[in-house]
Design an enzyme around this catalytic site. Structure first.
Site, PDB file in Angstrom:
ATOM      1  N   CYS A 282      -3.715  -0.902  -2.093  1.00 35.69           N
ATOM      2  CA  CYS A 282      -4.019   0.514  -2.334  1.00 35.69           C
ATOM      3  C   CYS A 282      -5.022   0.649  -3.489  1.00 35.69           C
ATOM      4  CB  CYS A 282      -2.715   1.223  -2.671  1.00 35.69           C
ATOM      5  SG  CYS A 282      -2.907   2.959  -3.023  1.00 35.69           S
TER       6      CYS A 282
ATOM      7  N   ASP B 286       0.862  -1.183   0.000  1.00 33.18           N
ATOM      8  CA  ASP B 286       0.000   0.000   0.000  1.00 33.18           C
ATOM      9  C   ASP B 286       0.896   1.230   0.000  1.00 33.18           C
ATOM     10  OD1 ASP B 286      -2.469   1.513   0.337  1.00 33.18           O
ATOM     11  OD2 ASP B 286      -1.759   1.939   2.362  1.00 33.18           O
ATOM     12  N   SER B 287       0.292   2.377  -0.240  1.00 37.66           N
ATOM     13  CA  SER B 287       1.042   3.637  -0.187  1.00 37.66           C
ATOM     14  C   SER B 287       1.496   3.944   1.242  1.00 37.66           C
ATOM     15  CB  SER B 287       0.163   4.774  -0.707  1.00 37.66           C
ATOM     16  OG  SER B 287      -1.043   4.820   0.026  1.00 37.66           O
TER      17      SER B 287
ATOM     18  N   HIS C  49      -8.542   3.624   3.794  1.00 36.24           N
ATOM     19  CA  HIS C  49      -8.816   4.219   5.103  1.00 36.24           C
ATOM     20  C   HIS C  49     -10.292   4.220   5.497  1.00 36.24           C
ATOM     21  CE1 HIS C  49      -4.806   5.597   4.292  1.00 36.24           C
ATOM     22  NE2 HIS C  49      -4.723   6.262   5.429  1.00 36.24           N
TER      23      HIS C  49
ATOM     24  N   GLU D  45      -6.238   8.674   9.818  1.00 30.09           N
ATOM     25  CA  GLU D  45      -4.887   8.470  10.368  1.00 30.09           C
ATOM     26  C   GLU D  45      -4.728   9.129  11.730  1.00 30.09           C
ATOM     27  OE1 GLU D  45      -1.571   8.967   7.739  1.00 30.09           O
ATOM     28  OE2 GLU D  45      -2.429   7.556   6.305  1.00 30.09           O
TER      29      GLU D  45
ATOM     30  N   CYS E  64     -11.331   3.201  -0.698  1.00 31.26           N
ATOM     31  CA  CYS E  64     -10.040   3.706  -0.219  1.00 31.26           C
ATOM     32  C   CYS E  64      -9.703   2.919   1.029  1.00 31.26           C
ATOM     33  CB  CYS E  64     -10.144   5.197   0.105  1.00 31.26           C
ATOM     34  SG  CYS E  64      -8.667   5.878   0.873  1.00 31.26           S
TER      35      CYS E  64
HETATM   36  N1  DGL Z   1      -4.022   3.884   0.068  1.00 33.95           N
HETATM   37  C1  DGL Z   1      -4.680   4.929  -0.677  1.00 33.95           C
HETATM   38  C2  DGL Z   1      -5.895   4.352  -1.401  1.00 33.95           C
HETATM   39  O1  DGL Z   1      -6.488   3.366  -1.002  1.00 33.95           O
HETATM   40  C3  DGL Z   1      -5.090   6.107   0.189  1.00 33.95           C
HETATM   41  C4  DGL Z   1      -3.941   6.949   0.663  1.00 33.95           C
HETATM   42  C5  DGL Z   1      -3.163   7.588  -0.459  1.00 33.95           C
HETATM   43  O2  DGL Z   1      -3.652   8.538  -1.101  1.00 33.95           O
HETATM   44  O3  DGL Z   1      -2.058   7.133  -0.710  1.00 33.95           O
HETATM   45  O4  DGL Z   1      -6.287   4.875  -2.418  1.00 33.95           O
END
Ligand code: DGL
Length: 269
Positions: free
Chosen positions: A78, A15-16, A191, A157, A189
């Site tokens: 992600c 993931d990012s 989060h 977060e 997403c």
């Molecule tokens: N992990 C990213 C997503 O699910 C969210 C956070 C980001 O913008 O990197 O799109």
């Protein structure tokens, strides 16, 4: 490598940053005996505001790193990366590569009754129209209304999962979707599952919330079965975490995301 050795390899998840732990959580709850290597690209987060080219490049780099560790299957946790880089990663790798878009889209297309589906995600995910295209490929009669909700990422977060600020922010993003009378909403997403209670309060019980992370875990199970890659182990799997920056923050926020302690977190460049 023979099949018997292959099935003992870990699953790779990337993931990012910390958000992909929502996917990790669903995978370990469904597949507790699997070993997992997780990489969070905390040095380059967020991906949601970057161009597709950059996200593809980052995703290729991470995939090469995880492949060097030896993995049997890759999960692109992600949403932004899944939306733009999945075809490239699938073409360039021989192991199964699973993204979060298709499992979520498939489930949304299945549960909608009035054929009006909402999708919320990052700017990059919404711009890519990946959810929209996948849902309409399954059923072209479904109308998809998408909305980028960037401020929900930092709120999650920070651990601001409810309360006035989060409710008002979520409301201003979600009200237009309510007005469109969608009956299904994809949490597109990493989060957003953390904000599920607040989102449900705003959308009401008549709107079905699709958690892409949960659907992705089911897809991982299905592919492992189909490819005969399920771990033969009987005890709980072991987990290794890599981050590209700030181990302490990943642990602090990650433990909140997971509701359990995080160990074995290493820094990579
Ligand atoms: N992990 C990213 C997503 O699910 C969210 C956070 C980001 O913008 O990197 O799109």
């Amino acid at each position: 490598m023979g099949k018997t050795q292959k099935e003992k390899l870990p699953i790779g998840i990337f993931d990012s940053g910390v958000g992909g732990l929502t996917v990790f959580k669903e995978v370990i709850s469904l597949l507790p005996t699997e070993d997992i290597i997780y990489l969070g690209d905390t040095a380059r987060v967020p991906y949601g505001t970057r161009s597709p080219q950059t996200v593809i490049k980052y995703s290729q780099e991470i995939t090469s790193f995880l492949q060097r560790q030896g993995i049997k299957l890759l999960v692109v946790a992600c949403n932004t990366s899944s939306a733009v880089s999945l075809p490239t990663l699938q073409k360039e790798n021989t192991i199964p590569v699973i993204g979060v878009i298709e499992p979520g889209a498939r489930w949304a297309a299945e549960v909608t009754q009035n054929k009006k589906v909402g999708v919320i995600g990052t700017e990059g995910t919404v711009k890519s129209r990946a959810y929209e295209q996948t849902i309409q490929m399954i059923d072209h009669e479904i109308t998809v209304i998408s909305r980028a909700c960037p401020l929900l990422v930092p709120l999650a977060e920070e651990g601001w999962l409810d309360g006035e600020v989060t409710r008002l922010t979520a409301q201003s993003y979600l009200n237009p979707l309510r007005e469109e009378q969608i009956d299904t909403l994809v949490l597109g997403c990493t989060h957003y599952p953390l904000l599920e209670v607040t989102i449900r309060e705003i959308m009401g019980d008549g709107v079905y919330l699709v958690n892409s992370a949960k659907e992705t875990a089911k897809e991982v199970q299905k592919i492992l079965d189909a490819e005969r890659l399920t771990s033969p182990g009987e005890k709980n799997g072991s987990y290794r975490f890599y981050v590209t920056d700030n181990v302490e923050r990943f642990i602090a926020v990650g433990e909140r995301f997971l509701g359990r302690t995080l160990e074995a977190v290493e820094l990579v460049s």
